[in-house]
Design an enzyme around this catalytic site. Structure first.
Site, mmCIF file in Angstrom:
data_model
loop_
_atom_site.group_PDB
_atom_site.id
_atom_site.type_symbol
_atom_site.label_atom_id
_atom_site.label_comp_id
_atom_site.label_asym_id
_atom_site.label_seq_id
_atom_site.Cartn_x
_atom_site.Cartn_y
_atom_site.Cartn_z
ATOM 1 N N LYS A 1 53.307 65.955 31.621
ATOM 2 C CA LYS A 1 53.781 66.042 32.999
ATOM 3 C C LYS A 1 55.201 66.599 33.054
ATOM 4 C CE LYS A 1 51.274 61.952 34.784
ATOM 5 N NZ LYS A 1 49.959 62.498 34.608
ATOM 6 N N GLU B 1 60.518 59.689 38.729
ATOM 7 C CA GLU B 1 60.182 60.524 39.880
ATOM 8 C C GLU B 1 60.394 59.743 41.161
ATOM 9 O OE1 GLU B 1 56.617 63.295 39.428
ATOM 10 O OE2 GLU B 1 55.869 61.776 40.804
ATOM 11 N N ARG C 1 41.036 70.728 32.768
ATOM 12 C CA ARG C 1 39.639 70.378 32.459
ATOM 13 C C ARG C 1 38.867 70.314 33.769
ATOM 14 N NH1 ARG C 1 39.905 65.239 34.762
ATOM 15 N NH2 ARG C 1 41.832 64.129 34.319
HETATM 16 P P1 ADP Z 1 47.649 60.582 36.421
HETATM 17 O O1 ADP Z 1 47.866 61.534 35.305
HETATM 18 O O2 ADP Z 1 47.515 59.196 35.960
HETATM 19 O O3 ADP Z 1 46.560 61.054 37.321
HETATM 20 P P2 ADP Z 1 49.510 61.360 38.540
HETATM 21 O O4 ADP Z 1 50.902 61.833 38.326
HETATM 22 O O5 ADP Z 1 48.512 62.377 38.927
HETATM 23 O O6 ADP Z 1 49.031 60.587 37.229
HETATM 24 O O7 ADP Z 1 49.544 60.190 39.609
HETATM 25 C C1 ADP Z 1 48.431 59.381 39.875
HETATM 26 C C2 ADP Z 1 48.501 58.838 41.281
HETATM 27 O O8 ADP Z 1 49.694 58.079 41.481
HETATM 28 C C3 ADP Z 1 48.541 59.898 42.362
HETATM 29 O O9 ADP Z 1 47.260 60.337 42.710
HETATM 30 C C4 ADP Z 1 49.223 59.164 43.488
HETATM 31 O O10 ADP Z 1 48.334 58.325 44.168
HETATM 32 C C5 ADP Z 1 50.219 58.297 42.772
HETATM 33 N N1 ADP Z 1 51.532 58.967 42.670
HETATM 34 C C6 ADP Z 1 51.931 59.784 41.683
HETATM 35 N N2 ADP Z 1 53.183 60.226 41.883
HETATM 36 C C7 ADP Z 1 53.602 59.684 43.038
HETATM 37 C C8 ADP Z 1 54.840 59.724 43.787
HETATM 38 N N3 ADP Z 1 55.880 60.428 43.363
HETATM 39 N N4 ADP Z 1 54.912 59.014 44.927
HETATM 40 C C9 ADP Z 1 53.870 58.286 45.342
HETATM 41 N N5 ADP Z 1 52.696 58.195 44.692
HETATM 42 C C10 ADP Z 1 52.553 58.870 43.545
HETATM 43 P P1 ADP Z 2 40.198 62.237 37.271
HETATM 44 O O1 ADP Z 2 41.623 62.571 37.620
HETATM 45 O O2 ADP Z 2 39.314 63.437 37.212
HETATM 46 O O3 ADP Z 2 39.642 61.125 38.082
HETATM 47 P P2 ADP Z 2 40.748 60.453 34.991
HETATM 48 O O4 ADP Z 2 41.972 60.852 34.268
HETATM 49 O O5 ADP Z 2 40.766 59.243 35.856
HETATM 50 O O6 ADP Z 2 40.204 61.747 35.762
HETATM 51 O O7 ADP Z 2 39.627 60.235 33.900
HETATM 52 C C1 ADP Z 2 38.545 61.088 33.809
HETATM 53 C C2 ADP Z 2 37.348 60.395 33.193
HETATM 54 O O8 ADP Z 2 37.514 60.392 31.806
HETATM 55 C C3 ADP Z 2 37.096 58.941 33.526
HETATM 56 O O9 ADP Z 2 36.407 58.693 34.690
HETATM 57 C C4 ADP Z 2 36.264 58.542 32.336
HETATM 58 O O10 ADP Z 2 34.930 58.962 32.486
HETATM 59 C C5 ADP Z 2 36.906 59.292 31.239
HETATM 60 N N1 ADP Z 2 37.927 58.502 30.543
HETATM 61 C C6 ADP Z 2 39.252 58.683 30.620
HETATM 62 N N2 ADP Z 2 39.907 57.842 29.826
HETATM 63 C C7 ADP Z 2 38.997 57.073 29.236
HETATM 64 C C8 ADP Z 2 39.067 55.993 28.308
HETATM 65 N N3 ADP Z 2 40.201 55.517 27.840
HETATM 66 N N4 ADP Z 2 37.914 55.437 27.904
HETATM 67 C C9 ADP Z 2 36.766 55.892 28.376
HETATM 68 N N5 ADP Z 2 36.636 56.902 29.253
HETATM 69 C C10 ADP Z 2 37.725 57.497 29.686
#
Ligand code: ADP
Ligand code: ADP
Ligand code: MG
Length: 647
Positions: A115, A199, A296
């Site tokens: 990130k 952030e 992905r």
């Molecule tokens: P991940 O890799 O776990 O998906 P993200 O950076 O995409 O991490 O953040 C996951 C979720 O956390 C976002 O979909 C949002 O709901 C919340 N989030 C992330 N950054 C912020 C922010 N700066 N302010 C408020 N909510 C946030």
């Molecule tokens: P998205 O942002 O597309 O929702 P996530 O980062 O939440 O994606 O994860 C994508 C998918 O990868 C999950 O729903 C699950 O099927 C799989 N996955 C991710 N991390 C794990 C884990 N630690 N163990 C098992 N499955 C996982």
């Protein structure tokens, strides 16, 4: 012939729902499918669907997977999502061994993988990013100063994070050190990298992401947006497109920024550029900020497929084989609205505790269903809790939501607890229907959504007992000895005869009466409580210890025989035992033998199915450990420690 350049086969380095999804497309395109699976997943649906199977000790063991792929003669490897799908070293390894990795180049994955570096790259390219710190200095004191400069509230995020993990909200400086420590610990455990970024927290955020696609001929298109603002613990639950209320100029600016992001790293294949949108200032074109790029396919990709009438896995395979994108930007035209809901094996009424186990009944229909399990299959405690994704598409958002709701209303899943009733409550929440929700909506409305302990379902209890009736109370026979109906003192002298009895509804004793009258028998609550009528007749399934009833998306267990008093839960409360509420891994133990603790104090953290659960002290007192160590896998019900009564 175009087809001639495609692969002869593809190995799927993933499991469950996404493995089934990839197999379906690969088969339609004439590719032989090779399923890779762990010993735990032997015989799982995706292995039964594939043409061939190969075993690996783990979905994360890159060397074992590449060796198995080579041995199987795999020409292409699809990593699905999660696991190694965003691991650049793995992609490189595949390429070195002559296997086409279905995804972007290792360089593009590296550029977007963290990130922190992705944000720096995007900021340089002119995309809007949130104020914060995403540099190399990881000393707690320095990070805290940066948090202060950014201004609380802030988020601490694992730079290698994903799936909503390794993120902590901090509202003021006294919380900072603890939050930092816990974010780093989770990040280190989940991603093998404890580094974080700081952030600015957006208070009323919408999560809107843009699907992009590139090919190896330099073309990049966007496939419109998905709104994934309905989240629980930062994990998506319901996703849709178009994003409700998104003005066309903002959509344009976001899709432009996403295409620019993809182009800046020479992106090839499917990717998603995630943005956070500040809804408190409307959805204007200066309100969105780059969050991260997922290199992905995304879990929620079917929303885009439904909106555009496309198959994104087909596009992935074609692009990986060196073909051009099948459509130009102008040819990609959205139709109507699409929405997806994730049906999970978890119990909203107990804080969304994962609920693994055998799916004794599973009936999902009426919309597109993407699933990795069938009736009779096991939801394994070792992987995530997804049972299925339901995807509805219609001309308008209202119609798509109504279609999804109708499918959920008819859904039957018995065995593990599910979130079906909760999803229905979400879909019918007025704020969501009006498109006025943000990502905090679920957490702020748990009670309204039924995600708190609920009174037992009266309608389900009666339906279950009606099915059990012949077992507990033999049908009235002409004055046979020992027949309960002939015990005269249990009945009224005139009118229908009434026999009181007890039953357990979700483990709790309740009083009922069986009423025999000319027309037959029925069951009622002894306290004359009336049960609301069911819109759709409940589904009742006999199990070893009673019946399971599905009604309105909720599962109720009914047992007519009264169980012994003082079962496990009572006992544990009185001897201060703190037990594992589910099968999982102990990832933190905050106390040592002999420590004094306060009631409600956090004692340990258990992780299962991608979720962390804090175990707290049932009362104040002195701790005795039961021998579990951090890293241990514990069974549901296992005693982790005891809190002894104060002398
Ligand atoms: P991940 O890799 O776990 O998906 P993200 O950076 O995409 O991490 O953040 C996951 C979720 O956390 C976002 O979909 C949002 O709901 C919340 N989030 C992330 N950054 C912020 C922010 N700066 N302010 C408020 N909510 C946030
Ligand atoms: P998205 O942002 O597309 O929702 P996530 O980062 O939440 O994606 O994860 C994508 C998918 O990868 C999950 O729903 C699950 O099927 C799989 N996955 C991710 N991390 C794990 C884990 N630690 N163990 C098992 N499955 C996982
Ligand atoms: Mg994300």
């Amino acid at each position: 012939m175009k087809e001639a350049r495609l692969f002869a086969n593809v190995l799927i380095a993933n499991r469950g729902e996404i493995a089934c999804r990839i197999i379906a497309t690969a088969r339609r395109m004439g590719l032989k499918t090779i399923a890779l699976h762990t010993p735990t997943d032997r015989g799982a649906l995706f292995t039964r669907l594939a043409d061939e199977t190969v075993e690996t000790p783990s979905y994360l063991d890159a060397a074992a997977i590449v060796t198995a792929a080579k041995a199987a003669g795999a020409q292409a490897l699809h990593p699905g999502y999660g696991f190694l799908s965003e691991n650049a070293d793995f992609a490189e390894y595949c390429a070195l061994e002559g296997i086409a990795f279905v995804g972007p180049s290792p360089e593009a994955m590296r550029a977007m993988g963290l990130k922190s570096t992705a944000k720096a790259l995007m900021a340089r390219a002119g995309a809007p990013v949130l104020p914060g710190y995403h540099g190399d200095n990881q000393t707690p004191k320095f990070l805290k100063e940066r948090a202060y400069q950014v201004g609380y509230p802030v988020l601490i995020k694992a730079i290698a994070g994903g799936g909503g993990r390794g993120i902590r909200r901090v509202d003021n400086h006294v919380e900072f050190e603890n939050a930092l420590e816990s974010a780093q610990r989770e990040a280190q455990a989940a991603f093998g990298d404890g580094r974080v970024l700081i952030e600015k927290l957006i208070l009323s955020p919408r999560h809107i992401e843009v699907q992009v696609f590139g090919d190896s001929h330099g073309n990049v298109v966007h496939l419109y947006e998905r709104d994934c603002s309905l989240q629980r613990r930062r994990q998506k639950l319901i996703e849709e497109s178009p994003a409700p209320g998104l003005p066309a100029p903002t959509r344009r600016a976001m899709t432009d920024a996403a295409v620019m992001a993809a182009k800046s790293v020479g992106y090839v294949g499917a990717g998603t550029v995630e943005f956070i949108v500040d809804a408190s200032k409307g959805l204007g074109r200066d309100c969105f900020f780059f969050l991260e790029m997922n290199t992905r396919l995304q879990v929620e990709h079917p929303v885009t497929e439904a909106l555009l009438g496309l198959d994104l896995v087909e596009w992935q395979l074609r692009v990986a084989a060196g073909e051009k994108l099948p459509l130009t930007q102008e040819e990609i035209v959205p139709h109507g609205a699409a929405v997806e809901a994730r049906v999970n094996a978890e119990d909203p009424e107990t804080g969304f505790l994962p609920s693994p186990g055998r799916l004794r009944v599973l009936r999902l229909e009426g919309v597109r269903v993407d699933s990795g399990v069938e009736e009779g299959d096991e939801i394994s405690p070792h992987y995530d809790s997804l049972i299925a994704k339901l995807i509805a598409h219609a001309d308008t958002r209202d119609e798509a939501l109504a279609k999804l709701d109708a499918a959920l209303a008819r859904a039957v899943a018995l065995g593990p607890k599910t979130n079906i009733a909760f999803l229905r409550a979400l879909i019918s929440a007025p704020e969501f229907q009006a498109g006025l929700h943000d990502t905090g909506f679920i957490d702020a409305h748990l009670e309204q959504l039924g995600a708190t302990p609920q009174p037992p379902d009266a309608c389900a209890a009666l339906a279950g007992l009606a099915a059990l009736l012949p077992q507990v109370l033999p049908a009235p026979a002409p004055a046979a000895d020992g027949d309960p109906w002939s015990v005269t003192d249990a009945f009224e002298l005139l009118g229908p005869r009434r026999l009181p009895f007890e039953a357990r509804v979700n483990g709790k004793a309740e009083r009922f009466v069986a009423i025999a009258h000319a027309g037959g028998q029925e069951i009622a609550f002894a306290d004359r409580r009336a049960a609301p009528a069911a819109a759709i007749p409940p589904t009742v399934l006999a199990v070893e210890d009673g019946v399971l009833v599905m009604n309105g998306g909720r599962q109720t267990h009914v047992a007519a025989a009264l169980l012994d008093e003082g079962d496990g839960s009572q006992a544990s409360a009185s001897d201060g035992a703190v037990t594992a509420p589910m099968h999982g891994r102990l990832i933190a133990l905050d106390v040592g033998d002999g420590d004094e603790v306060q009631p409600g104090q956090r004692l340990a953290v258990l992780e299962a199915m991608k979720m962390e659960h804090a175990l707290t002290a049932p009362r104040g007192g002195r701790v005795t450990l039961a021998g579990c160590k951090v890293g241990d896998i514990v069974e549901m019900g296992a005693v982790i420690l005891r809190v002894g009564e104060r002398p």
